[in-house]
Motif scaffolding. Structure first.
Motif, short mmCIF file in Angstrom:
data_model
loop_
_atom_site.label_atom_id
_atom_site.label_comp_id
_atom_site.label_asym_id
_atom_site.label_seq_id
_atom_site.Cartn_x
_atom_site.Cartn_y
_atom_site.Cartn_z
N ILE A 79 0.84 -1.20 0.00
CA ILE A 79 0.00 0.00 0.00
C ILE A 79 0.87 1.25 0.00
CG2 ILE A 79 -1.65 1.35 1.35
CD1 ILE A 79 -2.80 -1.31 2.35
N LYS A 82 2.47 1.77 -3.51
CA LYS A 82 1.54 2.26 -4.52
C LYS A 82 1.17 3.71 -4.23
CE LYS A 82 1.11 -1.43 -7.03
NZ LYS A 82 1.70 -1.43 -8.39
N ASN A 83 0.95 4.04 -2.96
CA ASN A 83 0.61 5.41 -2.61
C ASN A 83 1.75 6.37 -2.96
OD1 ASN A 83 -1.99 5.19 -1.73
ND2 ASN A 83 -1.51 5.09 0.44
N ALA A 84 2.98 5.92 -2.73
CA ALA A 84 4.13 6.77 -3.02
C ALA A 84 4.19 7.08 -4.52
CB ALA A 84 5.41 6.09 -2.58
#
Lengths: 167, 219
Positions: A79, A82-84
Motif C-alpha cells: 500500500i 503504490k501510494n508513493a
C-alpha cells in the motif's frame, strides 16, 4: 546504547529517540531539538542539514495501516509503495523514478524509493531516497535529499546500516 | 527713646507679617488640605507626573488601556519563552534551513495516515459532497463519511492515463459513487456500506477521458 560506527573513515554522530537509534554523518547539523507532533498524529523525529554538498535528512514516525491492509487484502508495504508512486509525481516537480526496492532494515519490511526532481529554484536537480519501514507498532519514514546522487546514497547507507528499531 | 523702640518694634512686626503674607502668596508654605482623597486630575498640571513619581510595581495590567502597548514600547529581546503561554510554539529557522528550503521540497507525505479521508457532515438534510481530484488522491483511499445522510464522492478528471485507485468505505455511513457518462463510467451507481470497495482506472486517450470501473465488492 552506543552503536558502533559503520565506517572508521567517516565520522558519525548518534541520534536516539522514541524507540529509534541510528548514526548519521557528522558533517550534518541537527536542526530541531524537540520532537514535533503534526496534526495527523505523525511525529517529526529528526531533521539535519549539511551545506556542502547541500543535503538534508529527515525522519518521521507514523501509525501503522493494519486496518486498511486487512480491507484491501494487501501488505502494508504494498500500500505504501503504490501510494508513493501515485502521490510523488504530483508533489515533486518533474518527478522521475529511478528505482524501487524492497529490503529488510533491522529485520523489518521496508521499501526504498529512489527518484529525482527539480528543486524549488526550478534549476537544481535534487536526488532523493524515501524509505518506509513497517514495524509492529509504527511506520518510520527516512528521507535523504542532496544535490549530488552519491551523497544521497552514501548518507542513507550510514543510517540504514546503523538503525535500530525497538518495536 | 521709648517712642524710637516702639517705632522699631512696629516696623519689625510689620515686616514679619509682610514676609509671612508673601510666602503664603508664593505657595512656599505647605498648607494641610481638608479631608482625604481630595486631589483629582484637575489639580495636576498636564505632563508633570513622571516615572520617578510612581511607586515601583504600582502599575498593573488593569491600569493599561487595551492595545495601548505596541511593538515600539517593547525593548528588543525583552520577551522570552518564559513570558509565552504554554501552547505557543516558537520555531526559529536556522540560516541553513532557510538556505535548504530554497532548493529542497521538504513536505512530509504521510503515506500511511493518508489512507483514510474524513468527509465532514454537510450540516443540512442532504448528503455531503466531496470532489476527489489528483491532489487529494492516493492509490488506496478509504473514506470516513461523517454525514448520516451519506456522502457523494465525485471522481474528478485531472489524473494521468493509467492511474488506478482502490477506494473503500471505512465508516458507518454510506459513500456513494455515481455512474456519470464521460466522467466515471461505472457498472451502475454504487452506494457503498462499510468495507465495500471499488477499483477504477483512469483512461485519457482519443476515445475517452474518464474513470472506468475495474471491480467492486459488496462486503
Amino acid at each position: 546504547m552506543v552503536l558502533a560506527a559503520p565506517s572508521l573513515f567517516k565520522p558519525t554522530l548518534q541520534f536516539s529517540s522514541d524507540h529509534l537509534t541510528f548514526r548519521y554523518p557528522k558533517s550534518y547539523k541537527q536542526q530541531q531539538v524537540k520532537v514535533k507532533t503534526n496534526d495527523d498524529g505523525s511525529s517529526n523525529l529528526f531533521t539535519a542539514i549539511r551545506r556542502n554538498p547541500l543535503s538534508t535528512i529527515s525522519v518521521h514516525k507514523g501509525s501503522t495501516i493494519e486496518q486498511a491492509a486487512a480491507v484491501l487484502k494487501m501488505s502494508q508495504i504494498d500500500i505504501l509503495e503504490k501510494n508513493a508512486e501515485q502521490k510523488f509525481k504530483v508533489t515533486y516537480a518533474q518527478y522521475t523514478k529511478d528505482s524501487i526496492e524492497r529490503q529488510k532494515i533491522d529485520g523489518y519490511d521496508s521499501m526504498v524509493l529512489t527518484f529525482h526532481y527539480k528543486g524549488n529554484d526550478k534549476k537544481t536537480n535534487v536526488y532523493m531516497k524515501y524509505v518506509s519501514v513497517v514495524t509492529n507498532t509504527a511506520i518510520y519514514y527516512v528521507t535523504t535529499q542532496s544535490t549530488t546522487q552519491q551523497a544521497t546514497s552514501d548518507d542513507l547507507r550510514v543510517i540504514v546500516e546503523s538503525i535500530q528499531l525497538d518495536s | 527713646m521709648r517712642s524710637l523702640l516702639k517705632r522699631t518694634s512696629e516696623v519689625i512686626r510689620a515686616s514679619i507679617v509682610l514676609s509671612l503674607g508673601f510666602m503664603m502668596a508664593s505657595g512656599g508654605t505647605a498648607a494641610a488640605l481638608p479631608g482625604s482623597n481630595t486631589v483629582t486630575g484637575g489639580d495636576i498640571v498636564t505632563s508633570t507626573i513622571t516615572s520617578s513619581d510612581l511607586r515601583s510595581s504600582s502599575v498593573g495590567s488593569s491600569e493599561i488601556a487595551s492595545s495601548a502597548v505596541g511593538a515600539s514600547e517593547i525593548a528588543t529581546g525583552a520577551v522570552t519563552s518564559s513570558e509565552l503561554a504554554n501552547d505557543v510554539t516558537v520555531t526559529t529557522l536556522t540560516a541553513d534551513a532557510i538556505f535548504a528550503s530554497a532548493i529542497f521540497n521538504t513536505e512530509f507525505l504521510n503515506l500511511g495516515n493518508s489512507v483514510v479521508t474524513a468527509i465532514p457532515d454537510s450540516g443540512d438534510a442532504s448528503p455531503a459532497a466531496f470532489a476527489l481530484d489528483s491532489t487529494q488522491a492516493w492509490a488506496f483511499l478509504g473514506f470516513d463519511c461523517q454525514d448520516t445522510d451519506g456522502c457523494n464522492v465525485s471522481l474528478e478528471q485531472d489524473f494521468t492515463d493509467g492511474d488506478v485507485m482502490f477506494v473503500y468505505n471505512a465508516g458507518a455511513n454510506a459513500v456513494n459513487f455515481s455512474d456519470v457518462a464521460e466522467q466515471s463510467e461505472l457498472a451502475g451507481n454504487f452506494a457503498t456500506g462499510q468495507w465495500d470497495t471499488l477499483q477504477v482506472i483512469f483512461r485519457d486517450d482519443t476515445v475517452t477521458n474518464s474513470w472506468l470501473e475495474v471491480s467492486r465488492s459488496d462486503n
